[in-house]
Design a protein around this motif. Structure first.
Motif, PDB file in Angstrom:
ATOM      1  N   GLN A 263       0.760 -41.757 -32.586  1.00 38.92           N
ATOM      2  CA  GLN A 263       1.579 -41.318 -31.458  1.00 38.92           C
ATOM      3  C   GLN A 263       2.573 -40.236 -31.924  1.00 38.92           C
ATOM      4  O   GLN A 263       3.297 -40.433 -32.905  1.00 38.92           O
ATOM      5  CB  GLN A 263       2.362 -42.498 -30.868  1.00 38.92           C
TER       6      GLN A 263
ATOM      7  N   GLU B 235      -2.471 -47.848 -34.730  1.00 41.31           N
ATOM      8  CA  GLU B 235      -2.547 -47.082 -33.483  1.00 41.31           C
ATOM      9  C   GLU B 235      -1.222 -46.412 -33.140  1.00 41.31           C
ATOM     10  O   GLU B 235      -1.183 -45.404 -32.430  1.00 41.31           O
ATOM     11  CB  GLU B 235      -3.008 -47.974 -32.314  1.00 41.31           C
ATOM     12  N   MET B 236      -0.132 -46.964 -33.646  1.00 44.57           N
ATOM     13  CA  MET B 236       1.179 -46.381 -33.375  1.00 44.57           C
ATOM     14  C   MET B 236       1.419 -45.143 -34.233  1.00 44.57           C
ATOM     15  O   MET B 236       2.144 -44.224 -33.822  1.00 44.57           O
ATOM     16  CB  MET B 236       2.265 -47.431 -33.642  1.00 44.57           C
TER      17      MET B 236
ATOM     18  N   GLU C 174       5.363 -39.414 -30.771  1.00 42.50           N
ATOM     19  CA  GLU C 174       6.744 -39.883 -30.709  1.00 42.50           C
ATOM     20  C   GLU C 174       7.141 -40.611 -31.990  1.00 42.50           C
ATOM     21  O   GLU C 174       8.317 -40.581 -32.387  1.00 42.50           O
ATOM     22  CB  GLU C 174       6.942 -40.813 -29.502  1.00 42.50           C
ATOM     23  N   SER C 175       6.170 -41.255 -32.641  1.00 41.37           N
ATOM     24  CA  SER C 175       6.467 -41.944 -33.904  1.00 41.37           C
ATOM     25  C   SER C 175       6.876 -40.935 -34.970  1.00 41.37           C
ATOM     26  O   SER C 175       7.836 -41.153 -35.722  1.00 41.37           O
ATOM     27  CB  SER C 175       5.249 -42.744 -34.377  1.00 41.37           C
TER      28      SER C 175
ATOM     29  N   TRP D 250       7.083 -48.523 -25.867  1.00 38.07           N
ATOM     30  CA  TRP D 250       6.932 -49.179 -27.160  1.00 38.07           C
ATOM     31  C   TRP D 250       8.174 -49.980 -27.527  1.00 38.07           C
ATOM     32  O   TRP D 250       9.299 -49.509 -27.393  1.00 38.07           O
ATOM     33  CB  TRP D 250       6.661 -48.125 -28.235  1.00 38.07           C
TER      34      TRP D 250
END
Length: 338
Positions: free
Chosen positions: A305, A301-302, A307-308, A121
């Motif tokens: 995640q 969509e992020m 990790e976000s 990303w």
């Protein structure tokens, strides 16, 4: 992963290939210690015939014998043979002293490339030391420092997965929020930080306000056009009725808060604009001007995640423990900015 850097020393014999003198050094050392040619060959992992052939190639190429063969008394090194293996031993010992630096350089380069290859990303963000620290700890992101405006444009054009930006006025924040919402982009307030004038330790020029920047003896260092900090400065100048070009150094720009601090430390400027924690980290003085909110923005969509979420949590955690910052965990803490 383990990488070992070793020296290489090769003798090329015309029409017969090459012989590794590092291998030969150990072979000669075994002969010197009393081993027969047969035993020394086995230790070297080479057949007797192969070892004999290599020995002849080197002697022929160098024009001097390495071994004296006496029937019934085995083999003995010549003076040159003894010199050669001792020289190679010393060369290898010297390499150990300096070779580690090559290994460290190589491993560092490999790690950087691996990190870049593994990044899934793209994260464009305004300059901030906490952001940079966190991205180094959370895998999957490649960080590009850019101004707040550029970071948001990259996100809107789908050239970035996450954008980091900061605003110092509620009106500007609401306008940005409305524009991002239309593109189905979510924003997350993560921290509040203080912007102000960074000055030399002890503030020897007694700078107290924006008006002091009009003194032509005072050298100012600015941030680049498009950065949120530059926008903050220009807004404050308009509010106080100060003509930007009347400031000595207004056109001199640096790309990050740290670069501004370094310019002051190096004596290239007397004052610049930046965040409080950078001034404190560098032992410089600081005159606060404005608090601002730092946001992360990302496409829908992020948001899903994991990790976000980890990125956001770590930013809030570090900002809660860093002078000049305050963590923001809930939208209702800044509801008037949204």
């Amino acid at each position: 992963m383990q990488i070992e850097v070793r020296p290489s020393l090769i003798v090329n014999s015309q029409g017969k290939g090459s012989v590794d003198l590092i291998w030969l050094s150990q072979f000669l050392k075994d002969i010197e210690s009393g081993s027969s040619l047969v035993v020394a060959s086995k230790k070297s992992g080479t057949s007797y015939r192969g070892a004999w052939g290599k020995l002849n190639e080197v002697e022929s190429a160098l024009g001097m014998p390495l071994i004296v063969r006496t029937k019934g008394h085995g083999s003995k090194l010549t003076e040159f043979g003894s010199f050669l293996f001792k020289f190679i031993d010393e060369m290898q010992a010297g390499h150990i002293q300096y070779g580690s630096s090559y290994q460290e350089t190589l491993l560092k380069a490999i790690n950087q490339i691996q990190k870049s290859e593994n990044a899934r990303w793209k994260f464009f963000s305004s300059s901030d030391s906490i952001i940079q620290k966190v991205v180094g700890e959370v895998k999957g992101f490649s960080l590009k420092i850019a101004g707040s405006g550029e970071s948001l444009e990259r996100l809107l054009n789908h050239e970035a997965h996450i954008a980091g930006y900061h605003v110092s006025s509620e009106k500007s924040s609401k306008a940005i929020h409305q524009r991002l919402s239309k593109s189905d982009i979510q924003i997350f307030p993560v921290m509040k930080r203080t912007q102000g004038l960074i000055v030399k330790k002890g503030n020897p020029l007694h700078i107290q306000s924006m008006e002091d920047l009009l003194n032509q003896k005072i050298r100012f260092i600015n941030r680049q056009i498009g950065s949120g900090t530059r926008l903050l400065l220009d807004t404050l100048l308009i509010e106080e009725g100060i003509e930007p070009l009347d400031i000595n150094g207004y056109l001199q720009e640096e790309f990050t808060h740290s670069a501004v601090a370094n310019a002051i430390l190096a004596g290239k400027a007397d004052v610049g604009i930046g965040v409080k924690n950078i001034a404190l980290e560098n032992g410089l003085g600081f005159i606060p001007l404005k608090d601002e909110i730092f946001f992360l923005a990302m496409h829908q969509e992020m948001v899903s995640q994991p990790e976000s979420s980890k990125l956001i949590r770590k930013i809030r955690s570090y900002s809660g423990n860093t002078p000049g910052y305050k963590a923001i965990s809930l939208n209702r803490q800044v509801k008037e900015w949204l």
